[in-house]
Design a protein around this motif. Structure first.
Motif, PDB file in Angstrom:
ATOM      1  N   SER A 186      87.466 -47.881   8.847  1.00 63.00           N
ATOM      2  CA  SER A 186      88.555 -47.133   8.224  1.00 63.00           C
ATOM      3  C   SER A 186      88.698 -45.743   8.847  1.00 63.00           C
ATOM      4  CB  SER A 186      88.318 -47.003   6.719  1.00 63.00           C
ATOM      5  OG  SER A 186      89.350 -46.266   6.101  1.00 63.00           O
ATOM      6  N   ASN A 208      91.921 -44.302  11.251  1.00 68.35           N
ATOM      7  CA  ASN A 208      92.736 -43.208  10.730  1.00 68.35           C
ATOM      8  C   ASN A 208      92.372 -41.827  11.262  1.00 68.35           C
ATOM      9  OD1 ASN A 208      94.389 -44.721   8.670  1.00 68.35           O
ATOM     10  ND2 ASN A 208      92.349 -45.230   7.940  1.00 68.35           N
ATOM     11  N   ASN A 238      91.800 -40.594  14.594  1.00 69.72           N
ATOM     12  CA  ASN A 238      92.215 -40.070  15.903  1.00 69.72           C
ATOM     13  C   ASN A 238      91.036 -39.521  16.699  1.00 69.72           C
ATOM     14  OD1 ASN A 238      94.077 -39.465  17.930  1.00 69.72           O
ATOM     15  ND2 ASN A 238      94.422 -37.399  17.138  1.00 69.72           N
TER      16      ASN A 238
END
Length: 231
Positions: free
Chosen positions: A42, A46, A48
């Motif tokens: 996760s 998300n 970067n």
């Protein structure tokens, strides 16, 4: 580094995680970490990150599963896996699922930093041209990492594109060591394990050859290296 590169380390052994975090912070990286596989995935999707370092043995979701899911989400994400020492199947699994590189435990900290540095130096470099035509039946867009091979749509990883582009430019056989230097970015390849090159070559052949076991375009010249033949 002029600006800090951002790393995610997914490792469930507390002492190893602390050591790796301290190591990369010392070398100028911004580091985030996670001990659980699902949570790590996760974060990776998300967050970067410039590079994700994955251990194999993780709770809830192992490193192979995380690597596979992350690669399905992004073919650009730099991924390095920490594998078991001398466990060839772990190495093959990780690279086949899309990891850019691996380091086997127990590892030297200097080697690990070298591998990550080399991986980040190459990130995003896919050559000057956006179109790579290998044959009348095989073409690749280096910007979208997609292509057509014998009327089939194909997805490539960034590393696969870099290998193909480098071989395309050379027009002569290229050794494993030269690929490690010019594509992977390693400065010293004398003690490097070259299985990572062989596995990437095997993956590419499955995408550009009608019969990967009898290749017509990506040929191995014994004692010399790999050569890409185009129309």
């Amino acid at each position: 580094m002029n600006s800090k590169s951002k790393l995610l380390i997914v490792e469930d052994e507390p002492s190893i995680l602390r050591g790796l975090t301290d190591l990369f912070v010392f070398h100028g990286y911004e580091v985030e970490s996670e001990t659980d596989g699902k949570n790590g995935l996760s974060l990776a999707i998300n967050g970067n990150y410039d590079c994700v370092i994955l251990d194999v043995m993780l709770p809830s979701m192992n490193g192979f599963e995380v690597c596979d899911a992350l690669r399905q989400h992004s073919r650009y994400q730099a991924i390095l896996m920490l594998t078991a020492k001398n466990d060839e199947q772990d190495i093959i699994n990780g690279l086949t699922l899309g990891a850019d590189d691996y380091v086997a435990k127990p590892f030297s900290t200097s080697e690990l930093v070298l591998r990550v540095n080399a991986l980040l130096r190459r990130s995003g470099r896919t050559g000057e041209s956006s179109k790579l035509i290998l044959t009348k039946d095989v073409s690749i867009c280096t910007q979208t990492l997609t292509g057509v091979s014998y009327q089939q749509e194909i997805k490539y990883t960034r590393r696969e594109i870099e290998i193909l582009y480098y071989l395309h430019c050379q027009k002569v056989p290229v050794s494993r060591n030269e690929l490690l230097t010019e594509v992977w970015g390693y400065k010293n390849t004398s003690d490097m394990d070259t299985r990572t090159v062989d596995i990437h070559i095997a993956k590419i052949r499955k995408k550009i050859e009608i019969d990967p076991k009898s290749p017509k375009h990506l040929i191995t010249h014994r004692g010399e290296g790999y050569q890409l033949y185009t129309d």
